[in-house]
Design a protein around this motif. Sequence first.
Motif, PDB file in Angstrom:
ATOM      1  N   THR A 235     -28.504 -16.495 -10.963  1.00  0.00           N
ATOM      2  CA  THR A 235     -27.514 -15.423 -10.838  1.00  0.00           C
ATOM      3  C   THR A 235     -26.266 -15.942 -10.131  1.00  0.00           C
ATOM      4  OG1 THR A 235     -29.271 -13.763 -10.671  1.00  0.00           O
ATOM      5  CG2 THR A 235     -27.072 -13.098  -9.972  1.00  0.00           C
ATOM      6  N   LEU A 236     -25.117 -15.555 -10.654  1.00  0.00           N
ATOM      7  CA  LEU A 236     -23.836 -15.967 -10.087  1.00  0.00           C
ATOM      8  C   LEU A 236     -23.083 -14.740  -9.577  1.00  0.00           C
ATOM      9  CD1 LEU A 236     -21.601 -18.116  -9.587  1.00  0.00           C
ATOM     10  CD2 LEU A 236     -20.790 -17.636 -11.907  1.00  0.00           C
ATOM     11  N   LYS A 237     -22.614 -14.797  -8.315  1.00  0.00           N
ATOM     12  CA  LYS A 237     -21.823 -13.735  -7.710  1.00  0.00           C
ATOM     13  C   LYS A 237     -20.475 -14.297  -7.261  1.00  0.00           C
ATOM     14  CE  LYS A 237     -25.785 -11.198  -5.786  1.00  0.00           C
ATOM     15  NZ  LYS A 237     -26.374 -10.643  -4.528  1.00  0.00           N
ATOM     16  N   SER A 238     -19.438 -13.480  -7.397  1.00  0.00           N
ATOM     17  CA  SER A 238     -18.114 -13.934  -6.978  1.00  0.00           C
ATOM     18  C   SER A 238     -17.247 -12.733  -6.603  1.00  0.00           C
ATOM     19  CB  SER A 238     -17.446 -14.740  -8.098  1.00  0.00           C
ATOM     20  OG  SER A 238     -16.258 -15.333  -7.638  1.00  0.00           O
ATOM     21  N   GLU A 239     -16.299 -12.976  -5.703  1.00  0.00           N
ATOM     22  CA  GLU A 239     -15.401 -11.918  -5.229  1.00  0.00           C
ATOM     23  C   GLU A 239     -14.083 -12.540  -4.795  1.00  0.00           C
ATOM     24  OE1 GLU A 239     -15.505  -8.173  -2.027  1.00  0.00           O
ATOM     25  OE2 GLU A 239     -17.152  -9.618  -2.150  1.00  0.00           O
ATOM     26  N   VAL A 240     -12.966 -11.899  -5.180  1.00  0.00           N
ATOM     27  CA  VAL A 240     -11.646 -12.385  -4.813  1.00  0.00           C
ATOM     28  C   VAL A 240     -10.773 -11.192  -4.438  1.00  0.00           C
ATOM     29  CG1 VAL A 240     -10.836 -12.312  -7.201  1.00  0.00           C
ATOM     30  CG2 VAL A 240      -9.669 -13.790  -5.550  1.00  0.00           C
ATOM     31  N   ALA A 241      -9.897 -11.389  -3.456  1.00  0.00           N
ATOM     32  CA  ALA A 241      -9.015 -10.318  -2.990  1.00  0.00           C
ATOM     33  C   ALA A 241      -7.637 -10.872  -2.677  1.00  0.00           C
ATOM     34  CB  ALA A 241      -9.602  -9.633  -1.752  1.00  0.00           C
ATOM     35  N   TYR A 242      -6.622 -10.058  -2.960  1.00  0.00           N
ATOM     36  CA  TYR A 242      -5.224 -10.421  -2.728  1.00  0.00           C
ATOM     37  C   TYR A 242      -4.620  -9.364  -1.814  1.00  0.00           C
ATOM     38  CZ  TYR A 242      -0.225 -10.985  -3.833  1.00  0.00           C
ATOM     39  OH  TYR A 242       1.139 -11.152  -3.750  1.00  0.00           O
ATOM     40  N   SER A 243      -4.174  -9.779  -0.621  1.00  0.00           N
ATOM     41  CA  SER A 243      -3.702  -8.843   0.396  1.00  0.00           C
ATOM     42  C   SER A 243      -2.207  -9.010   0.645  1.00  0.00           C
ATOM     43  CB  SER A 243      -4.461  -9.057   1.714  1.00  0.00           C
ATOM     44  OG  SER A 243      -3.885  -8.310   2.771  1.00  0.00           O
ATOM     45  N   GLY A 244      -1.532  -7.880   0.722  1.00  0.00           N
ATOM     46  CA  GLY A 244      -0.137  -7.841   1.150  1.00  0.00           C
ATOM     47  C   GLY A 244      -0.044  -7.058   2.442  1.00  0.00           C
ATOM     48  N   TYR A 245       0.546  -7.641   3.459  1.00  0.00           N
ATOM     49  CA  TYR A 245       0.571  -7.024   4.788  1.00  0.00           C
ATOM     50  C   TYR A 245       1.983  -7.068   5.351  1.00  0.00           C
ATOM     51  CZ  TYR A 245      -0.123  -6.615   9.856  1.00  0.00           C
ATOM     52  OH  TYR A 245      -0.031  -6.250  11.177  1.00  0.00           O
ATOM     53  N   THR A 246       2.514  -5.896   5.685  1.00  0.00           N
ATOM     54  CA  THR A 246       3.808  -5.778   6.355  1.00  0.00           C
ATOM     55  C   THR A 246       3.548  -5.459   7.818  1.00  0.00           C
ATOM     56  OG1 THR A 246       4.926  -5.026   4.348  1.00  0.00           O
ATOM     57  CG2 THR A 246       6.003  -4.546   6.448  1.00  0.00           C
ATOM     58  N   GLU A 247       3.834  -6.402   8.688  1.00  0.00           N
ATOM     59  CA  GLU A 247       3.496  -6.248  10.105  1.00  0.00           C
ATOM     60  C   GLU A 247       4.315  -5.174  10.782  1.00  0.00           C
ATOM     61  OE1 GLU A 247       2.958  -9.039  14.105  1.00  0.00           O
ATOM     62  OE2 GLU A 247       3.909  -9.846  12.303  1.00  0.00           O
ATOM     63  N   ASN A 248       5.593  -5.049  10.421  1.00  0.00           N
ATOM     64  CA  ASN A 248       6.489  -4.088  11.058  1.00  0.00           C
ATOM     65  C   ASN A 248       7.273  -3.365   9.977  1.00  0.00           C
ATOM     66  OD1 ASN A 248       8.173  -2.610  12.690  1.00  0.00           O
ATOM     67  ND2 ASN A 248       9.259  -4.376  13.551  1.00  0.00           N
ATOM     68  N   ILE A 249       6.920  -2.107   9.711  1.00  0.00           N
ATOM     69  CA  ILE A 249       7.601  -1.349   8.665  1.00  0.00           C
ATOM     70  C   ILE A 249       9.021  -0.978   9.053  1.00  0.00           C
ATOM     71  CG2 ILE A 249       5.443  -0.417   7.763  1.00  0.00           C
ATOM     72  CD1 ILE A 249       5.990   2.164   9.253  1.00  0.00           C
ATOM     73  N   ASN A 250       9.356  -1.133  10.337  1.00  0.00           N
ATOM     74  CA  ASN A 250      10.706  -0.799  10.809  1.00  0.00           C
ATOM     75  C   ASN A 250      11.646  -2.010  10.833  1.00  0.00           C
ATOM     76  OD1 ASN A 250      10.067   1.977  11.337  1.00  0.00           O
ATOM     77  ND2 ASN A 250       9.018   1.333  13.204  1.00  0.00           N
ATOM     78  N   GLU A 251      11.174  -3.144  10.345  1.00  0.00           N
ATOM     79  CA  GLU A 251      12.030  -4.321  10.249  1.00  0.00           C
ATOM     80  C   GLU A 251      13.209  -4.018   9.322  1.00  0.00           C
ATOM     81  OE1 GLU A 251      13.950  -7.602  10.463  1.00  0.00           O
ATOM     82  OE2 GLU A 251      12.048  -7.545  11.576  1.00  0.00           O
ATOM     83  N   GLU A 252      14.424  -4.287   9.819  1.00  0.00           N
ATOM     84  CA  GLU A 252      15.631  -3.883   9.102  1.00  0.00           C
ATOM     85  C   GLU A 252      15.976  -4.819   7.943  1.00  0.00           C
ATOM     86  OE1 GLU A 252      18.717  -3.565  11.959  1.00  0.00           O
ATOM     87  OE2 GLU A 252      17.844  -1.831  12.988  1.00  0.00           O
ATOM     88  N   ILE A 253      15.506  -6.049   7.972  1.00  0.00           N
ATOM     89  CA  ILE A 253      15.860  -7.004   6.923  1.00  0.00           C
ATOM     90  C   ILE A 253      14.827  -6.911   5.807  1.00  0.00           C
ATOM     91  CG2 ILE A 253      16.306  -9.423   6.375  1.00  0.00           C
ATOM     92  CD1 ILE A 253      16.994  -9.888   9.268  1.00  0.00           C
ATOM     93  N   ASP A 254      15.201  -6.290   4.692  1.00  0.00           N
ATOM     94  CA  ASP A 254      14.318  -6.162   3.543  1.00  0.00           C
ATOM     95  C   ASP A 254      14.411  -7.401   2.664  1.00  0.00           C
ATOM     96  OD1 ASP A 254      13.602  -3.607   4.378  1.00  0.00           O
ATOM     97  OD2 ASP A 254      15.221  -2.669   3.234  1.00  0.00           O
ATOM     98  N   ILE A 255      13.362  -7.617   1.870  1.00  0.00           N
ATOM     99  CA  ILE A 255      13.365  -8.711   0.903  1.00  0.00           C
ATOM    100  C   ILE A 255      12.959  -8.156  -0.451  1.00  0.00           C
ATOM    101  CG2 ILE A 255      12.840 -10.485   2.611  1.00  0.00           C
ATOM    102  CD1 ILE A 255       9.941 -10.409   1.692  1.00  0.00           C
ATOM    103  N   ASP A 256      13.501  -8.767  -1.483  1.00  0.00           N
ATOM    104  CA  ASP A 256      13.155  -8.358  -2.838  1.00  0.00           C
ATOM    105  C   ASP A 256      11.802  -8.945  -3.204  1.00  0.00           C
ATOM    106  OD1 ASP A 256      15.530  -6.980  -3.156  1.00  0.00           O
ATOM    107  OD2 ASP A 256      16.597  -8.767  -3.873  1.00  0.00           O
ATOM    108  N   ALA A 257      10.898  -8.103  -3.685  1.00  0.00           N
ATOM    109  CA  ALA A 257       9.560  -8.544  -4.065  1.00  0.00           C
ATOM    110  C   ALA A 257       9.284  -8.153  -5.506  1.00  0.00           C
ATOM    111  CB  ALA A 257       8.508  -7.925  -3.141  1.00  0.00           C
ATOM    112  N   ASN A 258       8.592  -9.034  -6.218  1.00  0.00           N
ATOM    113  CA  ASN A 258       8.251  -8.736  -7.601  1.00  0.00           C
ATOM    114  C   ASN A 258       7.118  -7.725  -7.663  1.00  0.00           C
ATOM    115  OD1 ASN A 258       5.929 -10.228  -6.999  1.00  0.00           O
ATOM    116  ND2 ASN A 258       6.826 -12.129  -7.777  1.00  0.00           N
ATOM    117  N   VAL A 259       6.681  -7.428  -8.879  1.00  0.00           N
ATOM    118  CA  VAL A 259       5.641  -6.415  -9.070  1.00  0.00           C
ATOM    119  C   VAL A 259       4.341  -6.817  -8.385  1.00  0.00           C
ATOM    120  CG1 VAL A 259       4.269  -5.184 -10.776  1.00  0.00           C
ATOM    121  CG2 VAL A 259       6.686  -5.651 -11.215  1.00  0.00           C
ATOM    122  N   ALA A 260       4.006  -8.114  -8.442  1.00  0.00           N
ATOM    123  CA  ALA A 260       2.753  -8.581  -7.838  1.00  0.00           C
ATOM    124  C   ALA A 260       2.793  -8.457  -6.325  1.00  0.00           C
ATOM    125  CB  ALA A 260       2.483 -10.023  -8.251  1.00  0.00           C
TER     126      ALA A 260
END
Length: 334
Positions: A235-260
Amino acid sequence: MQQKLIIHTILTFLLSCLLATGLMSQDVESIAKKISEGDVEMSGIVNIDGGYYTSNGLQRSLPYFARGNAFLNVDLFGMSVPFAASFGTGGELFGHELPAFGFVGISPFYKDVTLHLGDRSLDFSKYSFSGHSFRGIGFEYKPDSWFVKAFYGRLQRAQAEDLVSIHQLNPVYKRMGWGISSGFEFDKASCALSLFRAKDIDDGLVQVDSTFNFFAGENAILSLKGQYKLSKALTLKSEVAYSGYTENINEEIDIDANVARSFGSILDTNLSSRWNFAFNTQVNLKTKIGRLQAGYERIDPGYRTFGSLFFQDDLQQIHFGLITSFFQKKYCKV
């Protein structure tokens, strides 16, 4: 003083009884039948103990104390009502009161549908949402071999900073979150895809000292896990996860991010945002001497999830194991 203590104990016990009552998943079809039959059952235990304390030096506790615990299960007209309560005379410890807490929830089900209300929990992935309760609403739908489940609610309440507290707890923001998971489960294979998103509510209630770096954050995680039986023994088991984390939502300098990176525009990104991966894979082989296991896991440095009470990042491990039995299968060794 003694009268106030007795009143405080009674109120604490009654409040604990109300808050600690939990209602588990119920079969709605059987309720109507048992109501007509008047079927009521009760089982459980009640424990009460007390003690006396004295000291020649500093008095660290009250001279008399009492504690009680109750764990009951009431089957009321087909509805199972687990009941738990605890109380104690307690008092102050070095001038500080211990905090109180309570949980209450209900999960009625009908055929393939389960509804979750109140303090409940669901399991998505150990890298996204697992071992964490929510206070809100959720549901599960499991017809045949596939399923879908989702929830929305509060993951944690706001806690103001208290530098004189005996617990020395860090301030936290109110955190709201939601998640959805869907997949299938067959005899030879299973797969589940889930999306989890949580965000701190910066409403100004938490006063953070300038010497500490505590920010309102945001987190979104996409995870995929599966299992496949290559043969009767393998039997083969596998798991993968992709996390996006914004540490400070009040940071004034925004960056352009793609759909992913923005998870389809559900994650607000700025200069404090980061993205990380976590995955594991495991092989199980059944042999005559037992079950052999081999696996590999890697979690990127800085990986973060708001859906776990404790999580270790910056991890890489390889493991091997053997599960077998001795003495006519009465003793198991890993």
